[in-house]
Design an enzyme around this catalytic site. Structure first.
Site, PDB file in Angstrom:
ATOM      1  N   ASP A 243      45.277  43.752  29.367  1.00  0.00           N
ATOM      2  CA  ASP A 243      44.768  44.105  28.906  1.00  0.00           C
ATOM      3  C   ASP A 243      44.582  43.920  27.721  1.00  0.00           C
ATOM      4  O   ASP A 243      45.519  43.513  26.836  1.00  0.00           O
ATOM      5  CB  ASP A 243      44.909  45.440  29.057  1.00  0.00           C
ATOM      6  CG  ASP A 243      44.594  46.236  30.447  1.00  0.00           C
ATOM      7  OD1 ASP A 243      44.331  45.806  31.050  1.00  0.00           O
ATOM      8  OD2 ASP A 243      45.076  47.163  30.575  1.00  0.00           O
TER       9      ASP A 243
ATOM     10  N   ASP B  13      41.295  47.265  40.938  1.00  0.00           N
ATOM     11  CA  ASP B  13      42.376  47.294  40.750  1.00  0.00           C
ATOM     12  C   ASP B  13      44.125  47.905  40.985  1.00  0.00           C
ATOM     13  O   ASP B  13      44.359  48.378  41.542  1.00  0.00           O
ATOM     14  CB  ASP B  13      42.694  47.999  39.051  1.00  0.00           C
ATOM     15  CG  ASP B  13      43.499  47.367  38.229  1.00  0.00           C
ATOM     16  OD1 ASP B  13      44.654  46.822  37.845  1.00  0.00           O
ATOM     17  OD2 ASP B  13      43.378  48.407  36.668  1.00  0.00           O
TER      18      ASP B  13
HETATM   19  C1  GLA Z   1      44.120  48.738  34.019  1.00  0.00           C
HETATM   20  C2  GLA Z   1      42.784  47.772  33.644  1.00  0.00           C
HETATM   21  C3  GLA Z   1      41.613  47.897  32.895  1.00  0.00           C
HETATM   22  C4  GLA Z   1      41.678  49.960  32.972  1.00  0.00           C
HETATM   23  C5  GLA Z   1      42.801  50.552  33.455  1.00  0.00           C
HETATM   24  C6  GLA Z   1      41.916  51.974  33.980  1.00  0.00           C
HETATM   25  O1  GLA Z   1      44.370  48.592  32.607  1.00  0.00           O
HETATM   26  O2  GLA Z   1      43.404  46.275  33.507  1.00  0.00           O
HETATM   27  O3  GLA Z   1      40.895  47.041  32.660  1.00  0.00           O
HETATM   28  O4  GLA Z   1      40.452  48.941  34.480  1.00  0.00           O
HETATM   29  O5  GLA Z   1      43.640  50.002  34.271  1.00  0.00           O
HETATM   30  O6  GLA Z   1      43.316  52.623  34.487  1.00  0.00           O
END
Ligand code: GLA
Length: 522
Positions: free
Chosen positions: A347, A288
């Protein structure tokens, strides 16, 4: 500190007015300086507090034993307060709606956090209320603005096409901790979830990955090896437990110095972390971008992700590579970094509005999905309580029509029979897992119903009739409208598990509000 820092230190504030300063600050560098150069904060040398203006570091100890850092930079002129925030040391956000409430100044940031601050001696008393309603209250320390140093921006590999890793021939299926447990995930929850996946029939239905998202990281040992925090006493033993159930283990990290939750990331340790994950027995890595965005522009994310793709390729263990980069056209280069899936949206949340705005926007990306490389509209919320059963069926159907990864995000241990039945509907899952690997698209919208089609291996067509409106609607269309040469020899309702006897001309079907009728025409 494991990363080299540029030396000498750089003054972040020149001779501009304070409001000019806020506009011109190299915020990304400040963020990283705050993260990486904690020892450089000679707090004793800080000027005495004269109100809320200045840079403040907020240390938030977590139950995992890890302390997360948030930084806020405030400038007050009379009643006017402007500023920036670096929540959990990742991302730079402008503070909004700052106003006085008695002796307090209250403002919010885009993450849904509300700050309430007031001077207290040389410190700043800060109360943060999160979107979930949880609250932290701490004293923030003033950070000397002229003693911050910048980290070295490490070189990136020359962009090239990596070979496919041969994994994920159909969209990956499993479970991930984030949507339900967020940072509270621990060893016990993961083991109990593995048990429940097997007990409930989810594993048999194809949900094999048990993925630990953000919040497992503890930091690095003296040799620079990443270590879990105290919630995960033995990652290798946990992987063994999951493997013994016939399941696979997934883990999360970031190419940046910290993850989106503010935990240790893999920046500068890509090769070393790939080896550690290999030794632990990790089978799936969610990667990520988070704070890497503060070091590299989104236009360089392909090289950033390639670095880990190369490291995974060398580590000799099959590991599904799940990308959450930033920037446009991620789908165009995802396969070239040996990525198996990549996020195509921000998200998800457990509500109809967010789920449907993400899901129904995905059809345009259909050309980029195929065996080994999938568009990922984010993990499932089915069973988390924010939508009705009708809406969760729509969510599940839409993700299957999109050939999306099916990564459940609920508490498998305690789910209701209704939730289990939605997640384990094998006829619907078969549409997602079809070996042709074609992502479905919207064929047309009419009378308040969207009709989506997904071509299947062997010539079948999955049809999903979605009613996104607030009242029941009727889907009425001819076989030709659905792209079929004539009346199919069989039509099956995949939620009712029964055959339908359609008219020669076409279909005329009632669809409930926010609901779906999903059919298989052959
Ligand atoms: C981002 C990702 C989520 C999760 C969070 C964890 O927001 O998009 O899916 O993994 O980080 O901190």
């Amino acid at each position: 500190m494991h990363l080299n820092m540029n030396s000498p230190s750089h003054s972040l504030f020149g001779r501009q007015s304070q409001s000019e300063r806020l506009g011109r600050l190299p915020m990304c560098h400040l963020l990283l300086a705050l993260l990486l150069a904690t020892p450089a904060f000679a707090v004793q040398g800080a000027p005495a507090a004269t109100g809320i203006s200045g840079a403040w570091r907020i240390d938030l100890p977590k139950p995992s034993g890890v302390t997360l850092h948030t930084v806020i930079i405030l400038h007050q002129e009379g009643n006017n307060v402007e500023g920036k925030a670096f929540p959990n040391s990742s991302g730079e956000l402008t503070i909004q709606d700052a106003h006085a409430e008695g002796a307090d100044t209250v403002f919010k940031i885009d993450w849904g956090w509300i700050f309430r601050v007031r001077p207290e001696g040389d410190s700043l008393r800060v109360a943060i209320t999160y979107g979930s309603g949880a609250r932290d209250e701490v004293l923030a320390v003033r950070v000397p603005e002229d003693s911050l140093r910048f980290p070295v921006v490490l070189p990136l590999p020359a962009v090239r096409d990596l070979a496919e890793n041969g994994l994920a021939r159909t969209p990956p299926m499993g479970w991930n901790s984030w949507n339900h447990f967020a940072e509270s995930v621990d060893d016990r929850i993961v083991r109990e979830t593995a048990d429940a996946l097997v007990r409930s029939g989810m594993a048999d239905a194809g949900y094999v990955f048990v993925n630990i998202d953000d919040g497992w990281e503890g930091g690095r040992d003296a040799w620079g090896n990443i270590v879990p925090n105290r919630k995960f006493p033995d990652m290798k033993a946990l992987a063994d437990y999951v493997h013994a159930k016939g399941l696979k283990l997934g883990l999360y990290t970031s190419p940046g110095p910290v993850t989106c939750g503010g935990y240790e990331g893999s920046y500068g340790h890509e090769e070393q972390d790939a080896k550690t994950f290999t030794n632990w027995g990790v089978d799936f890595l969610k990667y990520d971008s988070c704070s890497a965005r503060n070091l590299y522009p989104c236009s360089q994310m392909r090289a950033v992700f390639q670095k880990m793709g190369e490291a995974l390729g060398r580590c000799g263990r099959p590991m599904v590579f799940s990308l959450c980069p930033c920037g446009p056209e991620v789908w165009a280069w995802g396969p070239a970094v040996a990525g198996n899936l990549w996020r195509t949206a921000g998200d998800i949340q457990d509500n109809w509005k967010r789920m449907s705005e993400i899901g129904f926007d995905q059809g345009r990306l259909a050309p980029y999905a195929g065996p080994g490389h999938w568009n990922d509209p984010d993990m499932l919320e089915v069973g988390n309580g924010g939508m009705s059963a009708t809406e969760y069926k729509t969510h599940m159907s839409l993700w299957c029509m999109l050939a999306a990864p099916l990564i459940a995000g609920n508490d498998i241990r305690t789910m209701s029979a209704e939730t289990r039945d939605i997640l384990t509907n094998r006829e619907v899952i078969a549409v997602d897992q079809d070996v042709l690997g074609r992502q479905g698209t919207r064929l047309f919208a009419r009378n308040g119903v969207e009709v989506w089609g997904k071509p299947l291996n062997g010539g079948g067509l999955a049809l999903a009739l979605f009613d996104r409106g607030e009242a029941q609607a009727t889907a009425s269309f001819s076989w030709a409208d659905a792209g079929l040469p004539g009346k199919p020899s069989s039509v099956r309702d995949l939620w009712r598990h029964s055959n339908v006897t359609p008219a020669d001309e076409g279909l005329n079907v009632a669809v409930p509000a926010h609901g779906v009728v999903m059919l298989l025409a052959k």
